[in-house]
Motif scaffolding. Structure first.
Motif, PDB file in Angstrom:
ATOM      1  N   ASN A 261       0.820  -1.207   0.000  1.00 52.34           N
ATOM      2  CA  ASN A 261       0.000   0.000   0.000  1.00 52.34           C
ATOM      3  C   ASN A 261       0.854   1.256   0.000  1.00 52.34           C
ATOM      4  OD1 ASN A 261      -3.185  -0.275   0.545  1.00 52.34           O
ATOM      5  ND2 ASN A 261      -2.123  -2.061   1.362  1.00 52.34           N
ATOM      6  N   ILE A 262       0.223   2.367  -0.355  1.00 54.43           N
ATOM      7  CA  ILE A 262       0.889   3.658  -0.312  1.00 54.43           C
ATOM      8  C   ILE A 262       0.073   4.595   0.567  1.00 54.43           C
ATOM      9  CG2 ILE A 262       1.999   3.438  -2.564  1.00 54.43           C
ATOM     10  CD1 ILE A 262      -0.212   5.132  -3.757  1.00 54.43           C
ATOM     11  N   PHE A 263       0.769   5.532   1.209  1.00 51.27           N
ATOM     12  CA  PHE A 263       0.090   6.530   2.029  1.00 51.27           C
ATOM     13  C   PHE A 263       0.984   7.744   2.129  1.00 51.27           C
ATOM     14  CE2 PHE A 263       2.616   3.824   4.725  1.00 51.27           C
ATOM     15  CZ  PHE A 263       3.131   4.627   5.727  1.00 51.27           C
ATOM     16  N   GLY A 264       0.503   8.785   2.782  1.00 43.09           N
ATOM     17  CA  GLY A 264       1.243  10.030   2.840  1.00 43.09           C
ATOM     18  C   GLY A 264       0.704  11.033   1.842  1.00 43.09           C
ATOM     19  N   GLU A 265       1.430  12.105   1.637  1.00 42.19           N
ATOM     20  CA  GLU A 265       0.914  13.170   0.782  1.00 42.19           C
ATOM     21  C   GLU A 265       2.048  14.084   0.341  1.00 42.19           C
ATOM     22  OE1 GLU A 265      -3.230  14.254   1.646  1.00 42.19           O
ATOM     23  OE2 GLU A 265      -2.416  16.257   1.959  1.00 42.19           O
ATOM     24  N   ILE A 266       2.013  14.445  -0.932  1.00 40.95           N
ATOM     25  CA  ILE A 266       2.881  15.485  -1.457  1.00 40.95           C
ATOM     26  C   ILE A 266       2.037  16.376  -2.351  1.00 40.95           C
ATOM     27  CG2 ILE A 266       5.048  14.201  -1.306  1.00 40.95           C
ATOM     28  CD1 ILE A 266       4.727  13.335  -4.150  1.00 40.95           C
ATOM     29  N   ASP A 267       2.583  17.473  -2.811  1.00 37.96           N
ATOM     30  CA  ASP A 267       1.800  18.460  -3.555  1.00 37.96           C
ATOM     31  C   ASP A 267       1.105  17.876  -4.775  1.00 37.96           C
ATOM     32  OD1 ASP A 267       2.539  20.355  -1.751  1.00 37.96           O
ATOM     33  OD2 ASP A 267       4.130  21.215  -2.980  1.00 37.96           O
ATOM     34  N   THR A 268       1.772  16.982  -5.464  1.00 42.04           N
ATOM     35  CA  THR A 268       1.221  16.475  -6.726  1.00 42.04           C
ATOM     36  C   THR A 268       0.448  15.177  -6.582  1.00 42.04           C
ATOM     37  OG1 THR A 268       3.372  15.450  -7.126  1.00 42.04           O
ATOM     38  CG2 THR A 268       2.931  17.571  -8.203  1.00 42.04           C
TER      39      THR A 268
ATOM     40  N   LEU B  80       9.473  11.586  -7.228  1.00 41.87           N
ATOM     41  CA  LEU B  80       8.321  10.956  -7.854  1.00 41.87           C
ATOM     42  C   LEU B  80       8.109  11.475  -9.275  1.00 41.87           C
ATOM     43  CD1 LEU B  80       5.906   9.043  -7.506  1.00 41.87           C
ATOM     44  CD2 LEU B  80       4.593  11.008  -6.672  1.00 41.87           C
ATOM     45  N   ILE B  81       8.180  12.789  -9.451  1.00 40.09           N
ATOM     46  CA  ILE B  81       7.974  13.370 -10.780  1.00 40.09           C
ATOM     47  C   ILE B  81       9.049  12.890 -11.748  1.00 40.09           C
ATOM     48  CG2 ILE B  81       8.030  15.518 -12.103  1.00 40.09           C
ATOM     49  CD1 ILE B  81       6.681  16.892  -9.757  1.00 40.09           C
ATOM     50  N   ARG B  82      10.278  12.887 -11.303  1.00 43.39           N
ATOM     51  CA  ARG B  82      11.369  12.457 -12.185  1.00 43.39           C
ATOM     52  C   ARG B  82      11.200  11.004 -12.599  1.00 43.39           C
ATOM     53  NH1 ARG B  82      14.968  14.183  -9.260  1.00 43.39           N
ATOM     54  NH2 ARG B  82      15.605  12.328  -8.072  1.00 43.39           N
ATOM     55  N   PHE B  83      10.827  10.183 -11.657  1.00 36.23           N
ATOM     56  CA  PHE B  83      10.670   8.771 -11.962  1.00 36.23           C
ATOM     57  C   PHE B  83       9.476   8.517 -12.875  1.00 36.23           C
ATOM     58  CE2 PHE B  83       9.444   4.378 -11.147  1.00 36.23           C
ATOM     59  CZ  PHE B  83      10.657   3.736 -11.314  1.00 36.23           C
ATOM     60  N   MET B  84       8.345   9.211 -12.623  1.00 38.40           N
ATOM     61  CA  MET B  84       7.145   8.990 -13.443  1.00 38.40           C
ATOM     62  C   MET B  84       7.341   9.487 -14.870  1.00 38.40           C
ATOM     63  SD  MET B  84       3.789   9.444 -11.024  1.00 38.40           S
ATOM     64  CE  MET B  84       3.990  11.216 -10.856  1.00 38.40           C
ATOM     65  N   LEU B  85       8.109  10.557 -15.060  1.00 38.03           N
ATOM     66  CA  LEU B  85       8.374  11.029 -16.412  1.00 38.03           C
ATOM     67  C   LEU B  85       9.196  10.007 -17.199  1.00 38.03           C
ATOM     68  CD1 LEU B  85       9.134  14.829 -15.801  1.00 38.03           C
ATOM     69  CD2 LEU B  85       7.142  13.828 -16.957  1.00 38.03           C
ATOM     70  N   ARG B  86      10.063   9.316 -16.503  1.00 34.25           N
ATOM     71  CA  ARG B  86      10.875   8.304 -17.172  1.00 34.25           C
ATOM     72  C   ARG B  86      10.104   7.006 -17.379  1.00 34.25           C
ATOM     73  NH1 ARG B  86      16.424   8.950 -13.542  1.00 34.25           N
ATOM     74  NH2 ARG B  86      16.998  11.041 -14.269  1.00 34.25           N
ATOM     75  N   ARG B  87       9.171   6.715 -16.482  1.00 26.19           N
ATOM     76  CA  ARG B  87       8.422   5.453 -16.523  1.00 26.19           C
ATOM     77  C   ARG B  87       6.940   5.726 -16.306  1.00 26.19           C
ATOM     78  NH1 ARG B  87      13.429   4.700 -14.456  1.00 26.19           N
ATOM     79  NH2 ARG B  87      14.604   2.863 -15.150  1.00 26.19           N
ATOM     80  N   PRO B  88       6.236   6.107 -17.359  1.00 26.97           N
ATOM     81  CA  PRO B  88       4.824   6.494 -17.214  1.00 26.97           C
ATOM     82  C   PRO B  88       3.925   5.384 -16.695  1.00 26.97           C
ATOM     83  CG  PRO B  88       5.451   6.279 -19.536  1.00 26.97           C
ATOM     84  CD  PRO B  88       6.707   6.237 -18.754  1.00 26.97           C
ATOM     85  N   GLN B  89       4.344   4.112 -16.804  1.00 21.71           N
ATOM     86  CA  GLN B  89       3.503   3.032 -16.270  1.00 21.71           C
ATOM     87  C   GLN B  89       3.332   3.163 -14.766  1.00 21.71           C
ATOM     88  OE1 GLN B  89       6.547   2.691 -17.512  1.00 21.71           O
ATOM     89  NE2 GLN B  89       7.626   0.876 -16.742  1.00 21.71           N
ATOM     90  N   VAL B  90       4.311   3.780 -14.099  1.00 24.65           N
ATOM     91  CA  VAL B  90       4.194   4.012 -12.663  1.00 24.65           C
ATOM     92  C   VAL B  90       3.077   5.007 -12.380  1.00 24.65           C
ATOM     93  CG1 VAL B  90       5.380   4.845 -10.604  1.00 24.65           C
ATOM     94  CG2 VAL B  90       6.612   3.467 -12.280  1.00 24.65           C
ATOM     95  N   ALA B  91       2.983   6.061 -13.206  1.00 22.67           N
ATOM     96  CA  ALA B  91       1.921   7.058 -13.033  1.00 22.67           C
ATOM     97  C   ALA B  91       0.549   6.407 -13.187  1.00 22.67           C
ATOM     98  CB  ALA B  91       2.098   8.188 -14.048  1.00 22.67           C
ATOM     99  N   LEU B  92       0.409   5.518 -14.167  1.00 19.23           N
ATOM    100  CA  LEU B  92      -0.875   4.840 -14.377  1.00 19.23           C
ATOM    101  C   LEU B  92      -1.224   3.958 -13.178  1.00 19.23           C
ATOM    102  CD1 LEU B  92      -0.496   3.820 -18.139  1.00 19.23           C
ATOM    103  CD2 LEU B  92      -1.913   5.647 -17.194  1.00 19.23           C
ATOM    104  N   LYS B  93      -0.225   3.301 -12.619  1.00 16.84           N
ATOM    105  CA  LYS B  93      -0.466   2.441 -11.461  1.00 16.84           C
ATOM    106  C   LYS B  93      -0.881   3.274 -10.251  1.00 16.84           C
ATOM    107  CE  LYS B  93      -0.440  -1.879 -10.150  1.00 16.84           C
ATOM    108  NZ  LYS B  93      -1.310  -2.873 -10.814  1.00 16.84           N
ATOM    109  N   LEU B  94      -0.293   4.434 -10.084  1.00 11.19           N
ATOM    110  CA  LEU B  94      -0.656   5.313  -8.979  1.00 11.19           C
ATOM    111  C   LEU B  94      -2.103   5.775  -9.100  1.00 11.19           C
ATOM    112  CD1 LEU B  94       2.553   7.496  -8.586  1.00 11.19           C
ATOM    113  CD2 LEU B  94       1.648   5.875  -6.927  1.00 11.19           C
ATOM    114  N   VAL B  95      -2.533   6.095 -10.320  1.00 13.79           N
ATOM    115  CA  VAL B  95      -3.922   6.489 -10.535  1.00 13.79           C
ATOM    116  C   VAL B  95      -4.863   5.345 -10.171  1.00 13.79           C
ATOM    117  CG1 VAL B  95      -5.624   7.110 -12.294  1.00 13.79           C
ATOM    118  CG2 VAL B  95      -3.381   8.215 -12.286  1.00 13.79           C
ATOM    119  N   GLU B  96      -4.492   4.128 -10.541  1.00 11.45           N
ATOM    120  CA  GLU B  96      -5.315   2.958 -10.217  1.00 11.45           C
ATOM    121  C   GLU B  96      -5.439   2.784  -8.712  1.00 11.45           C
ATOM    122  OE1 GLU B  96      -4.858  -1.878 -10.464  1.00 11.45           O
ATOM    123  OE2 GLU B  96      -3.960  -0.650 -12.047  1.00 11.45           O
ATOM    124  N   ILE B  97      -4.326   2.919  -7.993  1.00 16.07           N
ATOM    125  CA  ILE B  97      -4.345   2.750  -6.541  1.00 16.07           C
ATOM    126  C   ILE B  97      -5.162   3.854  -5.882  1.00 16.07           C
ATOM    127  CG2 ILE B  97      -2.888   2.887  -4.484  1.00 16.07           C
ATOM    128  CD1 ILE B  97      -0.782   1.325  -5.987  1.00 16.07           C
TER     129      ILE B  97
END
Length: 244
Positions: free
Chosen positions: A78-85, A111-128
């Protein structure tokens, strides 16, 4: 077990390649916490998104009169916590470990740097995040139930799905050590009322408690939920041609 092996168990990362895992391993620091440690609390300025690698974390709030109300129990992946984006909705809660826990945290820039390089991570975050929102809606619907017994029944069925270990006799043991007070925190009730509800469910063979554990009979519990959902025919409106 090394850090990369822990990362490979995170649900968020199951679809990532070995190279992705290695990149996150190099990017994200890890921290271990003993049980009953508050990772953060309301009022803290949150600048990290936390990934729960191993352990249990409860998210809770305190009512004005000081009572604890648990919003969620999180398990591995699981993920938890909070950042601006990216907000999980857990920023206004206490996050406290329930067992020995290992987490990694990621800053907004990471997080932004990693998601720009690997957009599949961004999609997974939206799903979660979408699943998290659905869970909040389910929590709201459950809390709307007037009967504490019904709230306890719904809660234990949910926990059996998330943390259950089925056995051959048809029962499912919760992989959580929950006291009656813990259950009370989860359903917004007093310990005494919850103890009464659990005793009734035990007599109905839906729940059994022993030696600090809680077992759920999913079939019996689901049947009780279904029976409670059936309308009472004696209370239905009379049709035009009916007489008293």
């Amino acid at each position: 077990m090394n850090k990369l092996a822990y990362l490979s168990q995170i649900n968020l990362l199951t679809e990532l390649s070995a190279a992705d895992l290695a990149a996150i391993d190099a990017l994200v620091p890890s921290a271990s916490y003993p049980p009953h440690t508050v990772i953060y609390e309301p009022g803290n300025r949150l600048e990290h998104l936390y990934f729960l690698k191993r352990g249990r974390v409860q998210l809770y709030q305190l009512t004005p009169d000081g009572r604890q109300f648990t919003l969620a129990i999180l398990g591995d992946g699981n993920i938890f916590g909070e950042i601006d984006t990216f907000a999980t909705g857990a920023g206004s809660c206490y996050a406290e470990t329930m067992s020995p826990t290992l987490v990694c945290s990621m800053t907004r820039a990471d997080l932004i740097r990693f998601m720009l390089r690997r957009p599949q991570v961004a999609l997974k975050l939206v799903e979660i995040l979408s699943r998290h929102i659905r869970s909040l809606h389910e929590l709201t619907a459950t809390l709307a139930l007037d009967d504490v017994r019904s709230r306890v029944l719904h809660l234990l069925l949910k926990l059996a799905q998330q943390f259950g270990q089925p056995s051959e006799d048809g029962w499912t043991r919760l992989d959580l050590r929950l006291t009656h007070q813990d259950v009370a925190h989860l359903v917004g009730a007093t310990r005494e009322t919850v103890s009464t509800a659990l005793a009734g469910l035990s007599r109905q063979q839906a729940v059994r408690t022993r030696h600090g554990t809680i077992d759920v009979n999913p079939g019996r519990a689901a049947a009780l939920v279904a029976s409670e959902a059936q309308p009472n025919l004696t209370d239905r409106p009379r049709q035009g041609g009916e007489t008293a």
